[in-house]
Design a protein around this motif. Structure first.
Motif, PDB file in Angstrom:
ATOM      1  N   ALA A  33       0.849  -1.190   0.000  1.00 16.82           N
ATOM      2  CA  ALA A  33       0.000   0.000   0.000  1.00 16.82           C
ATOM      3  C   ALA A  33       0.882   1.237   0.000  1.00 16.82           C
ATOM      4  CB  ALA A  33      -0.908   0.013   1.228  1.00 16.82           C
ATOM      5  N   ALA A  34       0.543   2.220  -0.816  1.00 15.65           N
ATOM      6  CA  ALA A  34       1.329   3.444  -0.881  1.00 15.65           C
ATOM      7  C   ALA A  34       1.154   4.231   0.419  1.00 15.65           C
ATOM      8  CB  ALA A  34       0.878   4.302  -2.061  1.00 15.65           C
ATOM      9  N   VAL A  35       2.254   4.788   0.916  1.00 16.52           N
ATOM     10  CA  VAL A  35       2.242   5.510   2.188  1.00 16.52           C
ATOM     11  C   VAL A  35       2.502   6.981   1.927  1.00 16.52           C
ATOM     12  CG1 VAL A  35       3.289   5.717   4.461  1.00 16.52           C
ATOM     13  CG2 VAL A  35       3.092   3.466   3.378  1.00 16.52           C
ATOM     14  N   PRO A  36       1.547   7.873   2.209  1.00 15.90           N
ATOM     15  CA  PRO A  36       1.743   9.305   1.960  1.00 15.90           C
ATOM     16  C   PRO A  36       2.871   9.867   2.817  1.00 15.90           C
ATOM     17  CG  PRO A  36      -0.580   8.785   2.370  1.00 15.90           C
ATOM     18  CD  PRO A  36       0.215   7.577   2.730  1.00 15.90           C
ATOM     19  N   GLY A  37       3.552  10.866   2.292  1.00 18.05           N
ATOM     20  CA  GLY A  37       4.516  11.610   3.081  1.00 18.05           C
ATOM     21  C   GLY A  37       5.889  10.994   3.184  1.00 18.05           C
ATOM     22  N   ARG A  38       6.164   9.871   2.521  1.00 16.38           N
ATOM     23  CA  ARG A  38       7.477   9.269   2.628  1.00 16.38           C
ATOM     24  C   ARG A  38       8.391   9.799   1.531  1.00 16.38           C
ATOM     25  NH1 ARG A  38       6.568   3.409  -0.065  1.00 16.38           N
ATOM     26  NH2 ARG A  38       5.190   4.152  -1.652  1.00 16.38           N
ATOM     27  N   GLY A  47       2.543  -0.794 -25.159  1.00 18.25           N
ATOM     28  CA  GLY A  47       2.261   0.536 -25.659  1.00 18.25           C
ATOM     29  C   GLY A  47       1.458   1.387 -24.703  1.00 18.25           C
ATOM     30  N   ASP A  48       0.742   0.754 -23.762  1.00 22.16           N
ATOM     31  CA  ASP A  48      -0.014   1.514 -22.768  1.00 22.16           C
ATOM     32  C   ASP A  48       0.942   2.212 -21.806  1.00 22.16           C
ATOM     33  OD1 ASP A  48      -2.368   0.666 -23.877  1.00 22.16           O
ATOM     34  OD2 ASP A  48      -2.779  -0.852 -22.351  1.00 22.16           O
ATOM     35  N   ARG A  49       0.445   3.287 -21.202  1.00 21.16           N
ATOM     36  CA  ARG A  49       1.288   4.095 -20.324  1.00 21.16           C
ATOM     37  C   ARG A  49       0.694   4.204 -18.925  1.00 21.16           C
ATOM     38  NH1 ARG A  49       2.572   5.681 -25.418  1.00 21.16           N
ATOM     39  NH2 ARG A  49       4.653   6.565 -25.769  1.00 21.16           N
ATOM     40  N   VAL A  50       1.580   4.216 -17.954  1.00 20.82           N
ATOM     41  CA  VAL A  50       1.228   4.508 -16.567  1.00 20.82           C
ATOM     42  C   VAL A  50       2.242   5.531 -16.073  1.00 20.82           C
ATOM     43  CG1 VAL A  50       0.284   2.199 -16.188  1.00 20.82           C
ATOM     44  CG2 VAL A  50       2.673   2.657 -15.608  1.00 20.82           C
ATOM     45  N   GLU A  51       2.083   5.955 -14.831  1.00 20.17           N
ATOM     46  CA  GLU A  51       3.070   6.850 -14.230  1.00 20.17           C
ATOM     47  C   GLU A  51       3.806   6.118 -13.110  1.00 20.17           C
ATOM     48  OE1 GLU A  51       1.615  11.285 -14.051  1.00 20.17           O
ATOM     49  OE2 GLU A  51      -0.066   9.935 -13.573  1.00 20.17           O
ATOM     50  N   TYR A  86     -10.316  10.126 -11.987  1.00 17.77           N
ATOM     51  CA  TYR A  86     -10.071   9.337 -10.781  1.00 17.77           C
ATOM     52  C   TYR A  86      -8.672   8.737 -10.850  1.00 17.77           C
ATOM     53  CZ  TYR A  86     -10.188   5.532  -7.419  1.00 17.77           C
ATOM     54  OH  TYR A  86      -9.878   4.667  -6.391  1.00 17.77           O
ATOM     55  N   SER A  87      -7.952   8.818  -9.742  1.00 15.04           N
ATOM     56  CA  SER A  87      -6.569   8.340  -9.712  1.00 15.04           C
ATOM     57  C   SER A  87      -6.347   7.464  -8.487  1.00 15.04           C
ATOM     58  CB  SER A  87      -5.604   9.536  -9.690  1.00 15.04           C
ATOM     59  OG  SER A  87      -4.267   9.091  -9.624  1.00 15.04           O
ATOM     60  N   THR A  88      -5.533   6.435  -8.648  1.00 17.90           N
ATOM     61  CA  THR A  88      -5.156   5.582  -7.531  1.00 17.90           C
ATOM     62  C   THR A  88      -3.726   5.116  -7.742  1.00 17.90           C
ATOM     63  OG1 THR A  88      -5.803   3.650  -6.207  1.00 17.90           O
ATOM     64  CG2 THR A  88      -5.979   3.446  -8.603  1.00 17.90           C
ATOM     65  N   GLN A  89      -3.074   4.744  -6.663  1.00 19.20           N
ATOM     66  CA  GLN A  89      -1.684   4.322  -6.777  1.00 19.20           C
ATOM     67  C   GLN A  89      -1.378   3.202  -5.801  1.00 19.20           C
ATOM     68  OE1 GLN A  89      -0.313   8.353  -5.656  1.00 19.20           O
ATOM     69  NE2 GLN A  89       1.056   7.340  -4.192  1.00 19.20           N
ATOM     70  N   GLN A 111      14.920  -1.620  -3.991  1.00 20.00           N
ATOM     71  CA  GLN A 111      14.039  -0.461  -3.978  1.00 20.00           C
ATOM     72  C   GLN A 111      12.723  -0.761  -4.696  1.00 20.00           C
ATOM     73  OE1 GLN A 111      16.893   2.584  -5.564  1.00 20.00           O
ATOM     74  NE2 GLN A 111      16.525   3.613  -3.602  1.00 20.00           N
ATOM     75  N   HIS A 112      11.770   0.166  -4.582  1.00 19.52           N
ATOM     76  CA  HIS A 112      10.474  -0.004  -5.212  1.00 19.52           C
ATOM     77  C   HIS A 112      10.008   1.308  -5.820  1.00 19.52           C
ATOM     78  CE1 HIS A 112       9.761   1.069  -0.963  1.00 19.52           C
ATOM     79  NE2 HIS A 112       8.651   1.665  -1.371  1.00 19.52           N
ATOM     80  N   VAL A 113       8.860   1.264  -6.484  1.00 22.79           N
ATOM     81  CA  VAL A 113       8.286   2.446  -7.128  1.00 22.79           C
ATOM     82  C   VAL A 113       6.817   2.552  -6.759  1.00 22.79           C
ATOM     83  CG1 VAL A 113       9.842   2.380  -9.124  1.00 22.79           C
ATOM     84  CG2 VAL A 113       7.640   1.193  -9.229  1.00 22.79           C
ATOM     85  N   ASP A 114       6.295   3.759  -6.854  1.00 25.34           N
ATOM     86  CA  ASP A 114       4.855   3.987  -6.821  1.00 25.34           C
ATOM     87  C   ASP A 114       4.346   3.956  -8.258  1.00 25.34           C
ATOM     88  OD1 ASP A 114       4.937   4.409  -4.055  1.00 25.34           O
ATOM     89  OD2 ASP A 114       5.303   6.549  -4.313  1.00 25.34           O
ATOM     90  N   VAL A 115       3.225   3.288  -8.449  1.00 24.96           N
ATOM     91  CA  VAL A 115       2.575   3.234  -9.760  1.00 24.96           C
ATOM     92  C   VAL A 115       1.242   3.956  -9.639  1.00 24.96           C
ATOM     93  CG1 VAL A 115       1.637   1.751 -11.570  1.00 24.96           C
ATOM     94  CG2 VAL A 115       3.655   1.017 -10.278  1.00 24.96           C
ATOM     95  N   ARG A 116       1.004   4.922 -10.544  1.00 27.55           N
ATOM     96  CA  ARG A 116      -0.256   5.675 -10.518  1.00 27.55           C
ATOM     97  C   ARG A 116      -1.037   5.433 -11.797  1.00 27.55           C
ATOM     98  NH1 ARG A 116      -0.069  12.005  -9.225  1.00 27.55           N
ATOM     99  NH2 ARG A 116       0.857  12.151 -11.322  1.00 27.55           N
TER     100      ARG A 116
END
Length: 251
Positions: free
Chosen positions: A4-9, A100-104, A60-63, A48-53
């Motif tokens: 789960a993504a943790v805000p503020g890190r 070919g699809d894109r994410v952030e 609507y957005s989720t990560q 290490q890891h990444v956030d995916v959005r």
């Protein structure tokens, strides 16, 4: 592996980068490895890891956060995603996203659960439960790519043979890498160890003696990590040399 993504890190101070899917392949019946081209990627350390959005057309957005499975390789990043049937993100990534699809992506994130091959010379013990193998696989792949001579030992606990990840990689003969496979529910026919959870004997037989002072990396579900780390301490390993990373159903 997802978290789960943790805000503020740390990740909040990094910028989002557009990532284009260039390839995908199955790792098991429920896990997929996704290969992304990420222009501007700054590079990463194994572990290490990444956030995916993901952002829908209506805004609507989720990560979620996912461990990096690949060794550093320019602007190429591999993520291995275990599909959670009632999840919001993993089914889309595992089953819907096409080349070919894109994410952030935002990252890399994390500076504790990493192996630094240019600095760390002690033996390494990797203890993985299920998809907790993903960041540890990045360490194995980095060691291989560099021709590094630091001795590694992997203890990999999984439910059953079909759930194994990275089968071709783990069949590769890596000098100085010893591998021990444990099965918790069903083992291959004739397997010398009966199915069951990880024990102190497993970690003693497949790991390093405490007086070798290995760097220990333990990754998996919360229950697995707490059990394995506790067993390592009980065997005499210095708690300061045990690094843990865990994931849960929220990911």
């Amino acid at each position: 592996m997802a978290r789960a993504a943790v805000p503020g890190r740390l990740g909040a101070r990094l910028r989002w980068l557009e990532a284009r899917l260039t390839g995908r392949h199955d790792e098991s019946g429920t896990a997929r490895t996704l290969v992304f081209d990420v222009p501007g990627w700054p590079g990463h350390l194994p572990g290490q890891h990444v956030d995916v959005r993901l952002t829908a057309e209506d805004g609507y957005s989720t990560q979620r956060s996912y461990s990096i499975a690949s060794a550093p390789d320019g602007e190429r990043v591999e993520l291995t995603v275990e599909r959670i049937d009632d999840g919001e993100v993993s089914p889309y990534l595992a089953d819907v996203l096409e080349a070919g699809d894109r994410v952030e992506l935002r990252g890399p994130v994390g500076g504790w659960f990493v192996w630094r091959p240019d600095e760390q010379k002690e033996p390494v013990l990797l203890v993985a439960g299920g998809s907790g193998l993903v960041p540890l696989m990045a360490m194995i792949r980095t060691r291989r790519a560099l021709g590094n001579r630091v001795p590694f030992r992997l203890v990999y606990s999984l439910r059953d043979p079909p759930s194994q990840l990275f089968v071709p990689d783990l069949r590769t003969q890596d000098p100085g890498l010893d591998k021990t496979f444990l099965y918790s529910r069903s083992a291959p026919e004739g397997w010398p160890r009966p199915p069951g959870r990880v024990t102190a004997n497993d970690l003693s037989a497949g790991g390093w003696p405490p007086d070798f002072e290995p760097a220990c990396y333990v990754c998996g579900s919360t229950g697995f990590v707490e059990t394995a780390a506790g067993l390592l301490v009980a065997l005499g390993h210095d708690p300061r040399r045990i690094r843990t990373e865990r994931f849960g159903p929220g990911g």
